[in-house]
Design a protein around this motif. Structure first.
Motif, mmCIF file in Angstrom:
data_model
loop_
_atom_site.group_PDB
_atom_site.id
_atom_site.type_symbol
_atom_site.label_atom_id
_atom_site.label_comp_id
_atom_site.label_asym_id
_atom_site.label_seq_id
_atom_site.Cartn_x
_atom_site.Cartn_y
_atom_site.Cartn_z
ATOM 1 N N GLY A 1 -0.582 4.406 -7.584
ATOM 2 C CA GLY A 1 -1.604 4.516 -6.556
ATOM 3 C C GLY A 1 -1.140 4.278 -5.135
ATOM 4 O O GLY A 1 -1.960 4.246 -4.216
ATOM 5 N N LEU A 2 0.160 4.126 -4.931
ATOM 6 C CA LEU A 2 0.676 3.901 -3.588
ATOM 7 C C LEU A 2 1.046 5.224 -2.941
ATOM 8 O O LEU A 2 1.466 6.162 -3.619
ATOM 9 C CB LEU A 2 1.932 3.026 -3.619
ATOM 10 N N ASP A 3 0.900 5.296 -1.630
ATOM 11 C CA ASP A 3 1.464 6.410 -0.882
ATOM 12 C C ASP A 3 2.970 6.217 -0.845
ATOM 13 O O ASP A 3 3.458 5.081 -0.839
ATOM 14 C CB ASP A 3 0.926 6.424 0.550
ATOM 15 N N MET A 4 3.697 7.318 -0.802
ATOM 16 C CA MET A 4 5.149 7.212 -0.728
ATOM 17 C C MET A 4 5.722 8.386 0.026
ATOM 18 O O MET A 4 5.273 9.518 -0.104
ATOM 19 C CB MET A 4 5.768 7.140 -2.117
ATOM 20 N N VAL A 5 6.734 8.078 0.823
ATOM 21 C CA VAL A 5 7.538 9.061 1.539
ATOM 22 C C VAL A 5 8.981 8.811 1.141
ATOM 23 O O VAL A 5 9.395 7.669 0.994
ATOM 24 C CB VAL A 5 7.370 8.890 3.069
ATOM 25 N N MET A 6 9.715 9.892 0.964
ATOM 26 C CA MET A 6 11.108 9.759 0.553
ATOM 27 C C MET A 6 11.969 10.703 1.385
ATOM 28 O O MET A 6 11.568 11.842 1.658
ATOM 29 C CB MET A 6 11.207 10.094 -0.949
ATOM 30 N N ASP A 7 13.133 10.210 1.793
ATOM 31 C CA ASP A 7 14.125 11.006 2.520
ATOM 32 C C ASP A 7 13.621 11.430 3.899
ATOM 33 O O ASP A 7 13.883 12.529 4.363
ATOM 34 C CB ASP A 7 14.546 12.219 1.683
ATOM 35 N N ARG A 8 12.887 10.518 4.559
ATOM 36 C CA ARG A 8 12.441 10.733 5.944
ATOM 37 C C ARG A 8 12.564 9.407 6.687
ATOM 38 O O ARG A 8 12.721 8.356 6.067
ATOM 39 C CB ARG A 8 10.999 11.249 5.995
ATOM 40 N N LYS B 1 0.820 -1.211 0.000
ATOM 41 C CA LYS B 1 0.000 0.000 0.000
ATOM 42 C C LYS B 1 0.853 1.261 0.000
ATOM 43 O O LYS B 1 0.380 2.331 -0.381
ATOM 44 C CB LYS B 1 -0.900 0.022 1.236
ATOM 45 N N ALA B 2 2.106 1.125 0.465
ATOM 46 C CA ALA B 2 2.953 2.302 0.597
ATOM 47 C C ALA B 2 4.423 1.909 0.532
ATOM 48 O O ALA B 2 4.786 0.766 0.824
ATOM 49 C CB ALA B 2 2.671 3.015 1.918
ATOM 50 N N VAL B 3 5.241 2.890 0.165
ATOM 51 C CA VAL B 3 6.702 2.734 0.127
ATOM 52 C C VAL B 3 7.300 3.883 0.917
ATOM 53 O O VAL B 3 6.859 5.030 0.791
ATOM 54 C CB VAL B 3 7.232 2.745 -1.322
ATOM 55 N N TRP B 4 8.332 3.569 1.697
ATOM 56 C CA TRP B 4 9.015 4.585 2.501
ATOM 57 C C TRP B 4 10.500 4.498 2.207
ATOM 58 O O TRP B 4 11.126 3.492 2.503
ATOM 59 C CB TRP B 4 8.763 4.325 3.986
ATOM 60 N N GLY C 1 7.728 9.131 -8.599
ATOM 61 C CA GLY C 1 6.659 9.374 -9.573
ATOM 62 C C GLY C 1 5.963 8.099 -10.001
ATOM 63 O O GLY C 1 4.728 8.043 -10.067
ATOM 64 N N ARG C 2 6.734 7.049 -10.287
ATOM 65 C CA ARG C 2 6.145 5.768 -10.710
ATOM 66 C C ARG C 2 5.282 5.164 -9.604
ATOM 67 O O ARG C 2 4.187 4.652 -9.857
ATOM 68 C CB ARG C 2 7.237 4.753 -11.076
ATOM 69 N N THR C 3 5.786 5.232 -8.388
ATOM 70 C CA THR C 3 5.083 4.619 -7.259
ATOM 71 C C THR C 3 3.771 5.348 -6.982
ATOM 72 O O THR C 3 2.726 4.728 -6.777
ATOM 73 C CB THR C 3 5.999 4.612 -6.020
ATOM 74 N N ARG C 4 3.814 6.675 -6.999
ATOM 75 C CA ARG C 4 2.602 7.471 -6.794
ATOM 76 C C ARG C 4 1.611 7.241 -7.949
ATOM 77 O O ARG C 4 0.415 7.118 -7.716
ATOM 78 C CB ARG C 4 2.942 8.953 -6.664
ATOM 79 N N ALA C 5 2.124 7.166 -9.174
ATOM 80 C CA ALA C 5 1.257 6.932 -10.332
ATOM 81 C C ALA C 5 0.568 5.566 -10.240
ATOM 82 O O ALA C 5 -0.542 5.394 -10.753
ATOM 83 C CB ALA C 5 2.058 7.040 -11.625
#
Length: 138
Positions: free
Chosen positions: A118-125, A97-100, A112-116
């Motif tokens: 439909g997954l939530d994504m956080v990067m650099d946190r 459901k999400a990638v961090w 961009g690919r992950t959000r496209a």
């Protein structure tokens, strides 16, 4: 820049409690080890993903995301930025459901690919920094 507070909250509170931690091994000096420990303390099931497939923090390890025989909600990525995009693509394929992406892990194309997809994504946190703060606000 790579995630608003609402996305962070949604991943930590609403996306589910099974987190595959890619790059997690029994090496206590690595950040993944300590972050996984914090996630467990806050009720997350941590599934180690590492070529060694070691059992870490009492959880069976797997050598790849595709080897995990049950659904994973969030994929937490502790590999260098050059490899992170492939892991994000594998997370999409696995039905997460999400990638961090952890602190210092940045791949804008993968974001961009992950959000496209439909997954939530956080990067650099880091979820180990975010989750105690979120718990105090709740």
């Amino acid at each position: 820049m790579y995630a608003d507070d609402e996305t962070v909250r949604r991943i930590l509170q609403d996306s589910g409690d099974t987190w595959a931690v890619v790059g997690l091994s029994n090496n206590r000096s690595r950040a993944a080890y300590g972050v996984a420990e914090v996630l467990q303390r806050f009720g997350k099931r941590v599934v180690p993903v590492h070529p060694k497939a070691e059992t870490v923090h009492g959880e069976q390890g797997y050598s790849a995301l595709a080897d995990i025989p049950f659904p994973v909600d969030v994929v937490d990525v502790f590999v260098n930025s050059d490899l992170a995009g492939t892991v994000a693509d594998e997370a999409v394929a696995a039905g997460a459901k999400a990638v961090w992406f952890q602190l210092g892990v940045v791949d804008e194309a993968a974001y961009g690919r992950t959000r496209a997809a439909g997954l939530d994504m956080v990067m650099d946190r880091c979820p180990a920094i975010e989750i105690p703060t979120l718990a105090r606000r709740s």
